[in-house]
Scaffold this motif. Structure first.
Motif, PDB file in Angstrom:
ATOM      1  N   SER A  27      15.420   2.268  36.484  1.00 48.19           N
ATOM      2  CA  SER A  27      14.602   1.805  37.604  1.00 48.19           C
ATOM      3  C   SER A  27      13.331   2.632  37.659  1.00 48.19           C
ATOM      4  CB  SER A  27      15.375   1.958  38.918  1.00 48.19           C
ATOM      5  OG  SER A  27      14.524   1.807  40.029  1.00 48.19           O
ATOM      6  N   PHE A  28      12.225   1.976  37.983  1.00 47.02           N
ATOM      7  CA  PHE A  28      10.964   2.700  38.106  1.00 47.02           C
ATOM      8  C   PHE A  28      10.880   3.506  39.393  1.00 47.02           C
ATOM      9  CE2 PHE A  28       9.680  -0.720  35.091  1.00 47.02           C
ATOM     10  CZ  PHE A  28       9.378   0.118  34.028  1.00 47.02           C
ATOM     11  N   VAL A  78      17.090   3.553  15.193  1.00 45.54           N
ATOM     12  CA  VAL A  78      17.499   2.978  16.471  1.00 45.54           C
ATOM     13  C   VAL A  78      16.528   1.903  16.930  1.00 45.54           C
ATOM     14  CG1 VAL A  78      17.624   3.505  18.961  1.00 45.54           C
ATOM     15  CG2 VAL A  78      18.841   4.939  17.319  1.00 45.54           C
ATOM     16  N   ARG A  79      17.085   0.839  17.458  1.00 45.09           N
ATOM     17  CA  ARG A  79      16.333  -0.121  18.259  1.00 45.09           C
ATOM     18  C   ARG A  79      16.662   0.186  19.718  1.00 45.09           C
ATOM     19  NH1 ARG A  79      17.160  -6.723  18.472  1.00 45.09           N
ATOM     20  NH2 ARG A  79      15.177  -7.216  19.503  1.00 45.09           N
ATOM     21  N   TYR A  80      15.627   0.434  20.519  1.00 47.04           N
ATOM     22  CA  TYR A  80      15.816   0.829  21.909  1.00 47.04           C
ATOM     23  C   TYR A  80      15.404  -0.315  22.831  1.00 47.04           C
ATOM     24  CZ  TYR A  80      14.433   2.923  26.373  1.00 47.04           C
ATOM     25  OH  TYR A  80      14.258   3.181  27.704  1.00 47.04           O
ATOM     26  N   VAL A  81      16.271  -0.616  23.802  1.00 49.17           N
ATOM     27  CA  VAL A  81      16.053  -1.722  24.729  1.00 49.17           C
ATOM     28  C   VAL A  81      16.033  -1.185  26.154  1.00 49.17           C
ATOM     29  CG1 VAL A  81      16.990  -3.908  25.596  1.00 49.17           C
ATOM     30  CG2 VAL A  81      17.236  -3.316  23.162  1.00 49.17           C
ATOM     31  N   PHE A  82      15.016  -1.593  26.917  1.00 48.01           N
ATOM     32  CA  PHE A  82      14.890  -1.205  28.326  1.00 48.01           C
ATOM     33  C   PHE A  82      15.239  -2.402  29.192  1.00 48.01           C
ATOM     34  CE2 PHE A  82      12.913  -0.711  32.390  1.00 48.01           C
ATOM     35  CZ  PHE A  82      12.767   0.643  32.640  1.00 48.01           C
ATOM     36  N   ARG A  83      16.211  -2.225  30.093  1.00 49.70           N
ATOM     37  CA  ARG A  83      16.545  -3.260  31.065  1.00 49.70           C
ATOM     38  C   ARG A  83      16.380  -2.716  32.484  1.00 49.70           C
ATOM     39  NH1 ARG A  83      21.916  -5.905  28.081  1.00 49.70           N
ATOM     40  NH2 ARG A  83      20.726  -7.066  26.509  1.00 49.70           N
ATOM     41  N   ASN A  84      15.819  -3.549  33.350  1.00 51.78           N
ATOM     42  CA  ASN A  84      15.541  -3.142  34.719  1.00 51.78           C
ATOM     43  C   ASN A  84      16.765  -3.283  35.610  1.00 51.78           C
ATOM     44  OD1 ASN A  84      12.806  -2.314  35.756  1.00 51.78           O
ATOM     45  ND2 ASN A  84      12.202  -3.954  34.356  1.00 51.78           N
ATOM     46  N   LEU A  85      17.066  -2.223  36.349  1.00 49.87           N
ATOM     47  CA  LEU A  85      18.060  -2.274  37.417  1.00 49.87           C
ATOM     48  C   LEU A  85      17.424  -1.624  38.644  1.00 49.87           C
ATOM     49  CD1 LEU A  85      20.814  -3.046  38.424  1.00 49.87           C
ATOM     50  CD2 LEU A  85      21.716  -0.896  37.520  1.00 49.87           C
ATOM     51  N   PRO A  86      16.687  -2.396  39.447  1.00 50.48           N
ATOM     52  CA  PRO A  86      15.906  -1.825  40.551  1.00 50.48           C
ATOM     53  C   PRO A  86      16.779  -1.091  41.571  1.00 50.48           C
ATOM     54  CG  PRO A  86      15.182  -4.051  40.072  1.00 50.48           C
ATOM     55  CD  PRO A  86      16.445  -3.840  39.297  1.00 50.48           C
ATOM     56  N   THR A  87      16.260   0.034  42.042  1.00 46.74           N
ATOM     57  CA  THR A  87      16.934   0.865  43.040  1.00 46.74           C
ATOM     58  C   THR A  87      15.978   1.108  44.207  1.00 46.74           C
ATOM     59  OG1 THR A  87      16.159   2.892  41.969  1.00 46.74           O
ATOM     60  CG2 THR A  87      18.308   2.050  41.283  1.00 46.74           C
ATOM     61  N   ALA A 120       7.072  -2.803  40.452  1.00 43.80           N
ATOM     62  CA  ALA A 120       6.870  -2.093  39.187  1.00 43.80           C
ATOM     63  C   ALA A 120       7.587  -2.811  38.047  1.00 43.80           C
ATOM     64  CB  ALA A 120       7.354  -0.662  39.308  1.00 43.80           C
ATOM     65  N   ALA A 121       8.796  -3.298  38.326  1.00 40.01           N
ATOM     66  CA  ALA A 121       9.526  -4.055  37.306  1.00 40.01           C
ATOM     67  C   ALA A 121       8.742  -5.295  36.897  1.00 40.01           C
ATOM     68  CB  ALA A 121      10.904  -4.444  37.830  1.00 40.01           C
ATOM     69  N   ALA A 141      13.675 -13.325  34.595  1.00 34.87           N
ATOM     70  CA  ALA A 141      13.831 -12.285  33.583  1.00 34.87           C
ATOM     71  C   ALA A 141      14.448 -11.024  34.174  1.00 34.87           C
ATOM     72  CB  ALA A 141      12.480 -11.966  32.953  1.00 34.87           C
ATOM     73  N   ILE A 142      13.981 -10.626  35.348  1.00 32.53           N
ATOM     74  CA  ILE A 142      14.531  -9.435  35.985  1.00 32.53           C
ATOM     75  C   ILE A 142      15.956  -9.703  36.451  1.00 32.53           C
ATOM     76  CG2 ILE A 142      14.257  -7.790  37.878  1.00 32.53           C
ATOM     77  CD1 ILE A 142      11.226  -8.205  37.597  1.00 32.53           C
ATOM     78  N   ASN A 143      16.208 -10.906  36.939  1.00 29.52           N
ATOM     79  CA  ASN A 143      17.569 -11.258  37.336  1.00 29.52           C
ATOM     80  C   ASN A 143      18.536 -11.205  36.154  1.00 29.52           C
ATOM     81  OD1 ASN A 143      17.164 -11.607  40.069  1.00 29.52           O
ATOM     82  ND2 ASN A 143      16.833 -13.812  39.936  1.00 29.52           N
TER      83      ASN A 143
END
Length: 208
Positions: A56-57, A83-92, A101-102, A163-165
């Motif tokens: 989360s940002f 490595v392949r690195y993946v960022f997923r949003n989990l807002p807090t 920000a997400a 996308a965020i959902n």
């Protein structure tokens, strides 16, 4: 940082860089969703190891990791093709920070997501201390490859909300209740230090 369930279904389309939250079901199966073309990733697509981070940002522990660990992690594992690195949003909380920000990061030009993410993580502390959010957005927009008007228009679309959902839904399915959370080749890793991740990456690369 623990995201409350009320943030797990979002409505971002109500205003430019604004958000609304609602309740969501809590169903957990401890299985991380596979990476798709919709994910934001960096590194070789055919790398032997995939590391997925849920972050989360608005999470200070996430900002610490991105400022203190990620630069070396990138040099050692991503840039070398391991490595392949993946960022997923989990807002807090506070959601007035994390959700816009997400959306901002999601709306960056192709190839600019991680530049925006780095800017947001770097400037996060000032906002948490009461700084102006527009001052936080400005440098992120400057490296996004988009104008503020383009970011605002993109943030208001159903596609951005969806996308965020998707990130949030996958977090629910994996029973994630804190950020940052990491998965290495689909296995949850609780030690987010560089050494802890390296142990997990080596084990994954060797098939263990």
């Amino acid at each position: 940082m623990r995201p409350p369930r009320l943030l797990l279904i979002l409505a971002l389309a109500t205003a430019p860089l604004a958000s609304v939250s609602a309740s969501a079901p809590a169903v957990a199966t401890e299985q991380v969703a596979p990476v798709t073309a919709a994910d934001r990733s960096i590194g070789r697509a055919d790398a032997p190891v995939t590391v997925i981070e849920y972050a989360s940002f608005a999470c200070h522990l996430c900002a610490d990791w991105h400022q203190l660990v990620y630069p070396t992690f990138k040099t050692r594992f991503i840039d070398t093709g391991r490595v392949r690195y993946v960022f997923r949003n989990l807002p807090t909380p506070p959601e007035e920070m994390s959700l816009p920000a997400a959306a901002l990061a999601r709306c960056a030009a192709p190839g600019k997501f991680f530049d925006v993410a780095a800017s947001l993580m770097h400037g996060q502390a000032a906002v948490l201390r009461g700084g102006d959010r527009d001052d936080w957005y400005a440098p992120a927009i400057a490296v996004s490859g988009r104008t503020r008007a383009q970011i605002d228009a993109c943030a208001a679309t159903p596609a951005t909300r969806a996308a965020i959902n998707r990130d949030i839904d996958s977090a629910i399915a994996a029973d994630i209740d804190s950020t940052p959370s990491f998965f290495v080749n689909g296995r949850r890793v609780t030690d987010r230090s560089l050494g802890g991740l390296e142990v997990a990456i080596r084990a994954a690369a060797s098939g263990r």
